[in-house]
Design a protein around this motif. Structure first.
Motif, PDB file in Angstrom:
ATOM      1  N   PRO A 102       0.834  -1.208   0.000  1.00 46.10           N
ATOM      2  CA  PRO A 102       0.000   0.000   0.000  1.00 46.10           C
ATOM      3  C   PRO A 102       0.862   1.249   0.000  1.00 46.10           C
ATOM      4  CG  PRO A 102       0.100  -0.937   2.191  1.00 46.10           C
ATOM      5  CD  PRO A 102       0.830  -1.889   1.286  1.00 46.10           C
TER       6      PRO A 102
ATOM      7  N   VAL B 133      -3.668   5.506   2.309  1.00 46.83           N
ATOM      8  CA  VAL B 133      -5.120   5.421   2.295  1.00 46.83           C
ATOM      9  C   VAL B 133      -5.657   6.844   2.371  1.00 46.83           C
ATOM     10  CG1 VAL B 133      -5.370   3.103   3.257  1.00 46.83           C
ATOM     11  CG2 VAL B 133      -5.272   5.044   4.798  1.00 46.83           C
TER      12      VAL B 133
ATOM     13  N   PRO C  94      -8.177   3.120  -0.722  1.00 46.83           N
ATOM     14  CA  PRO C  94      -6.758   2.797  -0.845  1.00 46.83           C
ATOM     15  C   PRO C  94      -6.069   3.479  -2.023  1.00 46.83           C
ATOM     16  CG  PRO C  94      -8.084   1.009  -1.680  1.00 46.83           C
ATOM     17  CD  PRO C  94      -9.037   2.024  -1.129  1.00 46.83           C
TER      18      PRO C  94
ATOM     19  N   ASP D  93      -6.665  -4.089  -2.895  1.00 49.91           N
ATOM     20  CA  ASP D  93      -6.046  -3.046  -2.092  1.00 49.91           C
ATOM     21  C   ASP D  93      -6.164  -3.279  -0.599  1.00 49.91           C
ATOM     22  OD1 ASP D  93      -5.382  -1.460  -4.384  1.00 49.91           O
ATOM     23  OD2 ASP D  93      -7.508  -1.013  -4.541  1.00 49.91           O
TER      24      ASP D  93
ATOM     25  N   THR E  87      -6.778  -1.572   2.889  1.00 52.85           N
ATOM     26  CA  THR E  87      -7.510  -0.397   3.353  1.00 52.85           C
ATOM     27  C   THR E  87      -7.173  -0.177   4.828  1.00 52.85           C
ATOM     28  OG1 THR E  87      -9.448  -1.687   3.981  1.00 52.85           O
ATOM     29  CG2 THR E  87      -9.398  -0.826   1.740  1.00 52.85           C
TER      30      THR E  87
END
Length: 136
Positions: free
Chosen positions: A36, A39, A122, A85, A87
């Protein structure tokens, strides 16, 4: 009401170094496409949480019972293979630093409503690829 933010900031180069270090540490454990970047947390949703904990003091002044919110990184069950994704779920945090998990009481009821929110979006789905912090 205009108020200035009074928390310290860091230089862009340091922020880029931190983001890069995060990605470099994770890439040995997680496929690069699953790491990631960030967010997005809508301010309207945060304000709704904050405002729900406002109370009026004896002197008529507004008092907020929160010290902040906490974001827990999460992957939905449908994302177990991590092709999708990562989150975050958001929980309010009281002035003692504790997560507020249940709306009323202590969670003994099976269908008690929680204070766990799932409204983040995300990145890379919702990103600013022109940002210096967006490390490809």
């Amino acid at each position: 009401m205009n108020s200035k933010v009074s928390v310290p900031t860091i230089p862009v180069d340091e922020a880029v170094d931190r983001v890069t270090r995060f990605r470099d540490q994770l890439i040995v454990q997680v496929p690069e496409s699953n790491i990631p970047r960030a967010v997005f947390i809508p301010i309207s949703d945060l304000l709704a949480i904050i405002n729900s904990y406002n109370v009026v003091g004896a002197d008529g002044a507004d008092i907020n019972k929160l010290s902040g919110v906490r974001a827990y990184f999460a992957v939905k069950e449908t994302d177990v293979d991590l092709p999708d994704d990562i989150t975050a779920v958001i929980v309010p945090v009281d002035r003692a630093g504790n997560d507020i998990i249940y709306q009323n009481g202590n969670g003994n009821g099976g269908d008690e409503k929680t204070e766990i929110y799932d409204f983040t979006q995300p990145c890379p789905s919702v990103c600013d690829p022109s940002s210096p912090l967006y490390i490809p």
